[in-house]
Write a protein that holds these residues in place. Structure first.
Motif, PDB file in Angstrom:
ATOM      1  N   VAL A   4       0.853  -1.179   0.000  1.00 40.47           N
ATOM      2  CA  VAL A   4       0.000   0.000   0.000  1.00 40.47           C
ATOM      3  C   VAL A   4       0.890   1.229   0.000  1.00 40.47           C
ATOM      4  N   ILE A   5       0.511   2.220  -0.781  1.00 42.42           N
ATOM      5  CA  ILE A   5       1.199   3.510  -0.738  1.00 42.42           C
ATOM      6  C   ILE A   5       0.311   4.442   0.074  1.00 42.42           C
ATOM      7  N   ALA A   6       0.908   5.122   1.056  1.00 41.45           N
ATOM      8  CA  ALA A   6       0.141   5.918   2.016  1.00 41.45           C
ATOM      9  C   ALA A   6       0.498   7.410   1.962  1.00 41.45           C
ATOM     10  N   GLU A  58       0.461  -4.428   3.468  1.00 40.60           N
ATOM     11  CA  GLU A  58      -0.898  -4.104   3.914  1.00 40.60           C
ATOM     12  C   GLU A  58      -1.091  -4.263   5.425  1.00 40.60           C
ATOM     13  N   ASP A  59      -0.653  -5.366   5.991  1.00 36.95           N
ATOM     14  CA  ASP A  59      -0.840  -5.613   7.423  1.00 36.95           C
ATOM     15  C   ASP A  59       0.045  -4.739   8.309  1.00 36.95           C
ATOM     16  N   GLN A  66      -4.315   3.371   7.680  1.00 39.38           N
ATOM     17  CA  GLN A  66      -4.967   2.127   7.262  1.00 39.38           C
ATOM     18  C   GLN A  66      -5.957   2.355   6.122  1.00 39.38           C
ATOM     19  N   HIS A  67      -6.630   3.488   6.103  1.00 39.53           N
ATOM     20  CA  HIS A  67      -7.622   3.755   5.057  1.00 39.53           C
ATOM     21  C   HIS A  67      -6.994   3.841   3.663  1.00 39.53           C
ATOM     22  N   ASP A  94      -7.015  11.615  -8.961  1.00 39.68           N
ATOM     23  CA  ASP A  94      -6.673  10.916  -7.724  1.00 39.68           C
ATOM     24  C   ASP A  94      -7.944  10.374  -7.101  1.00 39.68           C
ATOM     25  N   HIS A  95      -7.775   9.515  -6.117  1.00 37.75           N
ATOM     26  CA  HIS A  95      -8.904   9.070  -5.315  1.00 37.75           C
ATOM     27  C   HIS A  95      -9.459  10.311  -4.627  1.00 37.75           C
ATOM     28  N   PRO A  96     -10.777  10.405  -4.420  1.00 37.29           N
ATOM     29  CA  PRO A  96     -11.361  11.593  -3.778  1.00 37.29           C
ATOM     30  C   PRO A  96     -10.756  11.939  -2.416  1.00 37.29           C
ATOM     31  N   VAL A  97     -10.356  10.952  -1.640  1.00 37.75           N
ATOM     32  CA  VAL A  97      -9.730  11.221  -0.342  1.00 37.75           C
ATOM     33  C   VAL A  97      -8.426  11.995  -0.538  1.00 37.75           C
TER      34      VAL A  97
END
Length: 107
Positions: A4-6, A58-59, A66-67, A94-97
Motif C-alpha cells: 500500500v502507498i500511504a 498491507e498488514d 490504514q484507510h 486521484d482518489h477523492p480522499v
C-alpha cells in the motif's frame, strides 16, 4: 495481501518505486502513486527504495493510514486491471480522499 502507498507519498511522487517494480503495478495519479492490489505480486522491491517511507505491506500499514489500503484499491474501480502502468501512463486524477487533502508541499 498487497503493498500500500500511504500519506507520505502525497505531493511527493518520487517514482523510484515505479522503476523498481518488476510487474508495473504502481500507477501515477495527480498527487500520489497507487499500488494495484490485483497486480501486485508482493515482491517488496518497491518498499526499500521509497525515500519518504510511504510504502507498507498491507498488514503493517500504520493505524493512521490504514484507510489508504481502501484508497489504493478504489483508485482502480473504473480502470479495472490495465496490466501495466508503463503502458497506461499517468492517470489524470486521484482518489477523492487524496484529492481533498490540503497541499503537502512545504511553502
Amino acid at each position: 495481501m498487497t503493498f500500500v502507498i500511504a500519506m507520505p507519498c502525497v505531493d511527493v511522487k518520487d517514482k523510484a518505486c515505479i522503476d523498481e517494480c518488476p510487474v508495473d503495478c504502481i500507477y501515477e495519479g495527480e498527487r500520489m502513486l497507487y499500488v494495484h492490489p490485483d497486480e501486485c505480486t508482493d515482491c517488496g522491491a518497491c518498499e526499500p527504495v521509497c525515500p519518504v517511507e510511504a510504502i507498507f505491506f498491507e498488514d503493517d500499514t500504520p493505524q493512521d493510514w490504514q484507510h489508504f489500503t481502501t484508497v489504493n484499491a478504489e483508485f482502480f474501480a473504473d480502470l479495472g486491471s490495465p496490466g501495466s502502468s508503463a503502458k497506461l501512463g499517468p492517470i489524470g486524477r486521484d482518489h477523492p480522499v487524496v484529492a481533498a487533502l490540503p497541499s503537502q508541499c512545504a511553502l
